[in-house]
Design a protein around this motif. Structure first.
Motif, short mmCIF file in Angstrom:
data_model
loop_
_atom_site.label_atom_id
_atom_site.label_comp_id
_atom_site.label_asym_id
_atom_site.label_seq_id
_atom_site.Cartn_x
_atom_site.Cartn_y
_atom_site.Cartn_z
N GLN A 1 -8.06 -5.34 0.81
CA GLN A 1 -7.03 -5.12 1.14
C GLN A 1 -7.03 -4.21 2.57
O GLN A 1 -6.55 -4.25 3.67
CB GLN A 1 -6.78 -4.20 0.10
CG GLN A 1 -4.48 -4.41 0.45
CD GLN A 1 -3.63 -3.01 -0.19
OE1 GLN A 1 -4.09 -2.15 -1.00
NE2 GLN A 1 -2.43 -3.42 0.37
N GLU B 1 -3.45 4.68 1.21
CA GLU B 1 -4.33 4.57 -0.24
C GLU B 1 -3.76 3.52 -0.72
O GLU B 1 -3.21 2.18 -0.36
CB GLU B 1 -2.99 5.28 -1.76
CG GLU B 1 -3.76 4.48 -2.63
CD GLU B 1 -2.73 5.69 -3.63
OE1 GLU B 1 -3.75 6.32 -4.91
OE2 GLU B 1 -1.54 5.91 -3.20
N TYR B 2 -4.80 2.40 -0.75
CA TYR B 2 -5.73 1.32 -0.94
C TYR B 2 -6.26 0.36 -2.11
O TYR B 2 -6.66 1.19 -2.57
CB TYR B 2 -5.64 0.06 0.21
CG TYR B 2 -7.72 0.99 0.54
CD1 TYR B 2 -8.21 -0.03 -0.37
CD2 TYR B 2 -7.99 1.84 0.46
CE1 TYR B 2 -9.52 0.73 -0.45
CE2 TYR B 2 -9.27 2.95 1.02
CZ TYR B 2 -10.07 2.10 0.02
OH TYR B 2 -11.37 2.97 0.03
N ASP B 3 -5.00 -0.50 -1.89
CA ASP B 3 -6.13 -1.46 -3.63
C ASP B 3 -7.53 -1.79 -3.85
O ASP B 3 -7.67 -1.78 -4.42
CB ASP B 3 -4.88 -2.13 -4.15
CG ASP B 3 -3.48 -1.64 -4.44
OD1 ASP B 3 -3.45 -0.41 -4.45
OD2 ASP B 3 -2.40 -2.61 -4.15
N SER C 1 -7.14 3.58 -4.54
CA SER C 1 -6.73 4.26 -5.65
C SER C 1 -6.86 3.96 -7.28
O SER C 1 -7.78 2.86 -6.84
CB SER C 1 -5.47 2.49 -5.48
OG SER C 1 -4.23 2.51 -4.50
N CYS D 1 0.95 -1.18 0.23
CA CYS D 1 -0.09 -0.08 -0.15
C CYS D 1 0.71 1.25 -0.22
O CYS D 1 2.29 1.11 0.27
CB CYS D 1 -1.50 0.03 1.06
SG CYS D 1 -0.22 -0.06 2.97
#
Length: 71
Positions: free
Chosen positions: A41, A35-37, A67, A23
């Motif tokens: 997650q 900021e995560y995917d 993201s 991340c």
């Protein structure tokens, strides 16, 4: 019996999250933003922070944003 929570610096928690997960941490006006995917997650990171550090994710990060995939 009340559990006494050891003070763990925010920067340490952030570094551990960055090492454990792929991340990004963005900084805005001196505040950390995660900021995560994916939602999955984020759920894993949230659980990790709670179980490992006994803290809420928003006690560590000012906000969490998903993201935007490159076009």
């Amino acid at each position: 019996m009340a559990r006494i929570r050891e003070h763990i610096p925010q920067d340490y928690v952030i570094e551990q999250v960055k090492e454990a997960f792929q991340c990004t941490v963005l900084w805005c006006e001196g505040r950390a933003c995660l900021e995560y995917d994916s939602q999955e997650q984020l759920e894993h990171i949230t659980s990790y922070v709670k179980e490992t550090f006994d803290r809420d994710i928003l006690d560590v990060f000012f906000t969490a944003i998903e993201s935007i995939p490159p076009e």
